[in-house]
Write an enzyme that holds these catalytic residues in place. Sequence first.
Site, short mmCIF file in Angstrom:
data_model
loop_
_atom_site.label_atom_id
_atom_site.label_comp_id
_atom_site.label_asym_id
_atom_site.label_seq_id
_atom_site.Cartn_x
_atom_site.Cartn_y
_atom_site.Cartn_z
N CYS A 126 -8.30 1.81 -11.67
CA CYS A 126 -7.30 0.86 -12.19
C CYS A 126 -8.05 -0.39 -12.92
CB CYS A 126 -6.42 0.13 -11.23
SG CYS A 126 -5.59 1.34 -10.33
N HIS A 260 -3.95 -7.05 -12.49
CA HIS A 260 -3.51 -5.67 -12.35
C HIS A 260 -2.22 -5.23 -11.60
CE1 HIS A 260 -3.15 -1.14 -11.52
NE2 HIS A 260 -3.75 -1.27 -10.22
N ASN A 290 2.84 0.90 -10.58
CA ASN A 290 1.31 0.66 -10.55
C ASN A 290 1.11 1.92 -11.81
OD1 ASN A 290 -1.26 0.64 -10.61
ND2 ASN A 290 -1.47 0.68 -8.17
O1 UT7 Z 1 -4.28 0.69 -7.98
C1 UT7 Z 1 -4.29 1.06 -6.74
C2 UT7 Z 1 -4.44 -0.01 -5.68
N1 UT7 Z 1 -3.60 0.14 -4.82
C3 UT7 Z 1 -2.80 -0.97 -4.10
O2 UT7 Z 1 -3.06 -2.12 -4.61
C4 UT7 Z 1 -2.00 -0.88 -3.17
C5 UT7 Z 1 -2.37 -2.03 -1.91
N2 UT7 Z 1 -1.62 -1.74 -0.92
C6 UT7 Z 1 -0.18 -2.14 -1.07
O3 UT7 Z 1 0.47 -2.64 -1.90
C7 UT7 Z 1 0.53 -2.17 0.17
O4 UT7 Z 1 -0.40 -1.98 1.24
C8 UT7 Z 1 1.71 -0.86 0.42
C9 UT7 Z 1 2.62 -1.14 -0.41
C10 UT7 Z 1 0.92 0.40 0.04
C11 UT7 Z 1 2.21 -0.85 1.78
O5 UT7 Z 1 2.91 -1.82 2.35
P1 UT7 Z 1 2.35 -2.54 3.79
O6 UT7 Z 1 3.38 -3.61 3.64
O7 UT7 Z 1 0.97 -2.80 3.74
O8 UT7 Z 1 2.84 -1.47 4.33
P2 UT7 Z 1 2.16 -0.52 5.71
O9 UT7 Z 1 1.28 0.67 5.04
O10 UT7 Z 1 1.81 -1.54 6.74
O11 UT7 Z 1 3.31 0.11 6.35
C12 UT7 Z 1 4.35 -0.34 7.04
C13 UT7 Z 1 5.41 0.62 7.41
C14 UT7 Z 1 4.80 1.76 8.24
O12 UT7 Z 1 5.73 2.24 9.02
P3 UT7 Z 1 5.57 1.83 10.60
O13 UT7 Z 1 4.25 2.67 10.95
O14 UT7 Z 1 5.51 0.46 10.73
O15 UT7 Z 1 6.73 2.50 11.39
C15 UT7 Z 1 4.83 2.68 7.08
O16 UT7 Z 1 4.86 4.21 7.54
O17 UT7 Z 1 6.32 0.83 6.26
C16 UT7 Z 1 6.10 2.40 6.27
N3 UT7 Z 1 6.14 2.64 4.86
C17 UT7 Z 1 7.25 2.92 4.27
N4 UT7 Z 1 8.62 2.82 4.66
C18 UT7 Z 1 9.79 3.10 3.79
C19 UT7 Z 1 5.20 3.06 4.08
N5 UT7 Z 1 5.70 3.44 2.72
C20 UT7 Z 1 7.17 3.48 2.87
C21 UT7 Z 1 8.00 3.80 1.88
N6 UT7 Z 1 9.25 3.57 2.54
N7 UT7 Z 1 7.89 4.03 0.79
#
Ligand code: UT7
Length: 333
Positions: A126, A260, A290
Amino acid sequence: MDKLSTLRAEWPQIGLKILGLGHALPAAGPVPNSYMETLVDTSDEWICSRTGIRERYFCGRQTNIELAEQAAAEALARSGVKAEQIGVCLVATFTPDRMSPSMACMLQQRLGLPEDSLMFDFNAACAGFLYGLQTARQCLLAAEPGRSYALVLGSETPSRVLDFTDRNTCVLFGDAAAAAVVELSVDNPYWAVCGSKTDNENMLYCSGLADQQQGKPGGVVHMQGQDVFRFAVDIIPHSIEQVLAKAGLELADIDHVVCHQANNRIISHVVKKMHAAPEQFFINLQHYGNTSSASIPLALNDMWEQGLLLPGQRVICVGFGAGFTWAACLLTW
Ligand code: UT7
């Protein structure tokens, strides 16, 4: 000072000017979060509140090179530069249609770029477009007379490498291409930093041939989102500060910051950490998700189309991605 050191001392005075921007989005139109709800256990509410993304584009049968060609043609037309004046064509991508030949070579043929110019693809994830600007600036110093312009693209079709059963990744990315025509300029100061480090290459990767040989699927994005988030909110302020220090400026001297476009919570963290004005930071990820290396030039293109980029303004762009890679630059419009 020896001759080489004297010449190198002059080097920072050579800036870079963006003469024209262009973009391309898949013709099938935007895909709303409600469609993603039909694929995986997710919700519009979760995607909006955790990322800010409302819609993205998927290319379907369209190819990456078709998007790249459209974006590059628009950038060339807006810049007033002719294809035969291009000395360098660089395509940042981690999703080329084919592993070989490069997209840059395919653009040479499609756009009628000079056969004896430098054309290549590269993968800095990215941060790719900003790596591309930095590389273009260096390549242009050695360009042949009459070939003093570079075409730099970020062109991506992440939809080809997403696992549409993995809600952790498939809702985040979208396809797009964006391009810039640039030239060296002493009136447009440019400062840049680029870097990379790999503490854990499995935090964010797209599998490939070696994975396939080991019986795993090739060409699939994997991400440990929270680790990437933590990396992003550290490296973005750090690289902005580095580029400001090089330029001898403060954040208050900057008209626009273009991060980004991965997650608006990352950008909010950065704003808070840097005690910045939120309106300094441009955000358009709600429309595209993204788009990896296309995200920064796509944001610049939107800003230009909205009349936000005015002559003399200072713009900081900052990217980060798999590797990890990162890059920031200060452009003068
Ligand atoms: O260019 C590449 C660079 N990538 C990035 O910049 C990504 C950086 N990271 C992020 O933007 C965030 O970490 C994410 C958007 C990917 C995830 O958000 P988060 O607030 O960090 O969520 P998490 O991974 O801590 O997950 C929280 C909960 C989990 O469920 P439990 O374990 O708490 O029950 C996940 O399974 O959210 C769940 N979850 C979802 N729920 C509904 C993960 N993806 C989804 C989804 N819909 N799409």
